[in-house]
Design an enzyme around this catalytic site. Structure first.
Site, PDB file in Angstrom:
ATOM      1  CG  HIS A  89      -2.254  -0.777   1.130  1.00 42.39           C
ATOM      2  ND1 HIS A  89      -1.871  -2.324   1.471  1.00 42.39           N
ATOM      3  CD2 HIS A  89      -3.542  -0.744   0.869  1.00 42.39           C
ATOM      4  CE1 HIS A  89      -3.215  -2.750   1.256  1.00 42.39           C
ATOM      5  NE2 HIS A  89      -4.056  -1.751   1.063  1.00 42.39           N
ATOM      6  CG  ASN A 137       5.239  -3.117   4.561  1.00 40.29           C
ATOM      7  OD1 ASN A 137       5.382  -2.301   4.716  1.00 40.29           O
ATOM      8  ND2 ASN A 137       4.154  -3.688   3.379  1.00 40.29           N
TER       9      ASN A 137
END
Length: 609
Positions: free
Chosen positions: A430, A466
């Site tokens: 994202h 991440n």
């Protein structure tokens, strides 16, 4: 692959030779129960049979209740024929939560999973007809775990889109994985539901006996050896006891020292132990799904989430005056690179081609096929917690799904085909974080959550990216909760990749090495403030995903996160941040790192304020 499996089986058969001979002798004497040398295991197994009253066995009797057939038929619903590009490859079965188990040598490669399908209910009735089959794709992007052929030879993958038929997960059921110690004893009968040679579903019931299990600590510790009729295509089949409890994953067969064909299966308990160990390293949604499967849960919390509302006219988009009366327009920010903005199907170009979503907007770079940036308004006072996978407030989780935006031709942004081809390196990352725009009314928050799952908001981020970041992921929430904000806990987040000449080529795509973020807000005295961050994934890109042996320590590269000046970030990105450059009161010390621009390593959360 067949020869590799046969060689592995043959090597392990040599380790169980003596035990198999003793089991064969006990069975031949009509004393199969004496084949089990572990008396406590034999007692637990016998007690289970007494409590369930499923069978009467002995030298002169071998009865099974009619319910045995009904139970087997129920288990058969979860068993499927595996095909690759229409060619039969093996057998597989559902274990719960929409996860499918088969052998790694049947489904060895995550990237190839898109060409696989599985067919449930492929069995022939008394008229030789297959009455009601259901065919599904596989979805390796939602879930994938594999142990190589020489280890546990298993692949666990998510069931994907239904292609034909009507059977859903509830109707298909699941075959529960369990590490209970009372599920087998040597000398017992085994039953296998399988698709040998790609045929319609078959069941092996007669003269099948469990002969040996590998000794603890040996190379055969995780396998069982048994007699049964199997063939190519049986790999990945479930092996049951007479209570239709799973005892093994059928793996292969080979001739033993006497020339007899003996089968090998991976013990269910070994699979459970391995999956529990792997669960710790999974992303939260995948971990929750695996835990649900290991608990035998098979409710439809995992059904595909609804697609975003395609009535894009109802999106408010990024609001330039969200922080104060000083408008920070997206058009001004991208003005230096307006000519590179991807056009829309409507014919809109340049700044008119900005895509509005619920509470955020973005502009796509046509040549790089990634957004220049996303601009997101966050109202902390009106934030609504939207569960990641269901896309609804306070509901149970389900698998992530990503969507194309009908307003722009997909050739201008990266879609699933890229992430599938290069899944060994990249996750779908994202830009606007899933939770950031989820505020407003419940309906608006749900819409915002779904909007973040557009591929236009996606970027190729190394799978460790991440996992390795701390401050980058939490800066918005930290500033909302601890930044002593003056204005209604409102912030604006600008984020994007650094689309310059520093990139790594994957296929025809120039993948960015760095990502940036700017957080705008009003400070405690009403003064506008800006914090700029920069992070690089360059040190990660040499590492593809790989299978890590259980207990092996991983050398995870360190990802450093830096605070930089807004003006320096402007020079790096080629965008125009002049509207809020003066909001940045932070200046780096002269001795700080200056590659590619002066930057301070973030060491604590306070470094963000």
């Amino acid at each position: 692959m067949k020869s590799q499996v046969e060689n592995l089986v043959r090597e392990r058969l040599a380790l169980t030779s003596a035990r198999r001979k003793q089991s064969v002798q006990a069975i031949a004497r009509g004393r199969a129960e004496q084949a089990e040398p572990d008396h406590r295991r034999a007692q637990r197994y016998a007690f289970q049979y007494l409590t369930e009253q499923t069978a009467i066995t002995g030298p002169d009797a071998d009865f099974l209740p009619v319910a045995f057939l009904q139970q087997g038929m129920r288990q058969s619903r979860a068993v499927a024929l595996v095909r690759e590009d229409g060619v039969p490859k093996g057998t597989a079965f559902l274990i719960g939560a929409g996860l499918l188990l088969t052998c790694c040598h049947v489904l060895p490669d995550r990237q190839r999973a898109a060409s696989y399908s599985v067919e449930f209910g492929y069995w022939l009735n008394e008229r030789g007809e297959a009455p009601a089959t259901a065919c599904y794709r596989l979805d390796a992007d939602s879930f994938w775990l594999a142990s190589p052929t020489e280890a546990l030879d298993c692949t666990l993958v998510a069931l994907g889109e239904r292609l034909t038929g009507e059977a859903d997960l509830t109707q298909l059921g699941a075959i529960v994985l369990s590490d209970r110690a009372d599920k087998h004893r040597l000398g017992m009968a085994v039953n296998i539901i399988q698709h040998p040679g790609g045929m319609a579903q078959q069941v092996a019931l007669r003269d099948n006996f469990l002969l040996a299990r590998g000794a603890a600590g040996s190379a055969a510790a995780n396998v069982l050896h048994y007699t049964a009729d199997t063939d190519e295509g049986s790999s990945g089949a479930p092996v049951f006891n007479d209570s239709w409890q799973l005892v093994a994953l059928h793996h292969g067969a080979a001739q033993d020292e006497s020339g007899a064909l003996v089968n090998e299966g991976i013990r269910a308990s070994a699979l459970v132990d391995w999956l529990k160990g792997e669960a710790i390293g999974l992303a939260p949604s995948a971990r929750q799904r695996l835990i649900a499967a290991l608990r035998g849960e098979n409710n439809l919390m995992l059904t595909a989430q609804a697609a975003p509302d395609v009535n894009y006219a109802n999106r408010n988009g990024y609001q330039p005056d969200f922080i104060n009366s000083d408008e920070i327009t997206l058009a001004r920010i991208i003005a230096p690179r307006t000519a590179e903005v991807a056009p829309l199907r409507s014919g809109a170009t340049g700044t008119a081609a900005i895509l509005d979503y619920q509470n955020f907007s973005l502009a796509i770079c046509a040549t790089r096929r990634i957004a220049f940036l996303t601009a997101t308004n966050i109202d902390g006072a009106r934030y609504i917690d939207i569960k990641r996978d269901s896309g609804q407030p306070a509901l149970l989780p389900e698998a992530d799904s990503w969507y194309e935006d009908s307003r722009i031709d997909s050739r201008y942004y990266l879609v699933q085909s890229f992430y599938r081809e290069f899944s060994r390196w990249f996750d779908r990352g994202h830009l606007t974080r899933r939770s950031d725009p989820c505020w407003g009314t419940p309906q608006e928050a749900v819409r915002a959550n779904k909007d973040t799952f557009h591929f236009t908001n996606c970027s190729p981020q190394h799978f460790r990216f991440n996992q390795s970041l701390q401050y980058w992921q939490g800066v918005e929430r930290y500033i909302l909760e601890y930044g002593v904000l003056q204005s209604k806990k409102r912030i604006t987040v600008l984020t994007g990749p650094v689309l310059n000449e520093q990139w790594r080529q994957y296929g025809g795509v120039k993948v960015p090495l760095m990502y940036w973020k700017v957080v705008l807000r009003l400070g405690p005295e009403g003064k506008p403030q800006a914090t700029a961050l920069l992070v690089s994934q360059a040190n990660l890109l040499d590492e593809p995903r790989r299978i890590i042996a259980q207990g092996q320590q991983e050398n995870v590269p360190q990802v450093d996160e830096f605070r930089v000046t807004v003006s320096g970030l402007q020079s790096l990105t080629g965008l125009d941040f002049s509207a809020f450059a003066a909001w940045d009161g932070w200046q780096p010390a002269p001795a700080l790192r200056a590659d590619p621009l002066p930057a301070a390593l973030i060491m604590s959360w306070r470094d963000l304020l």
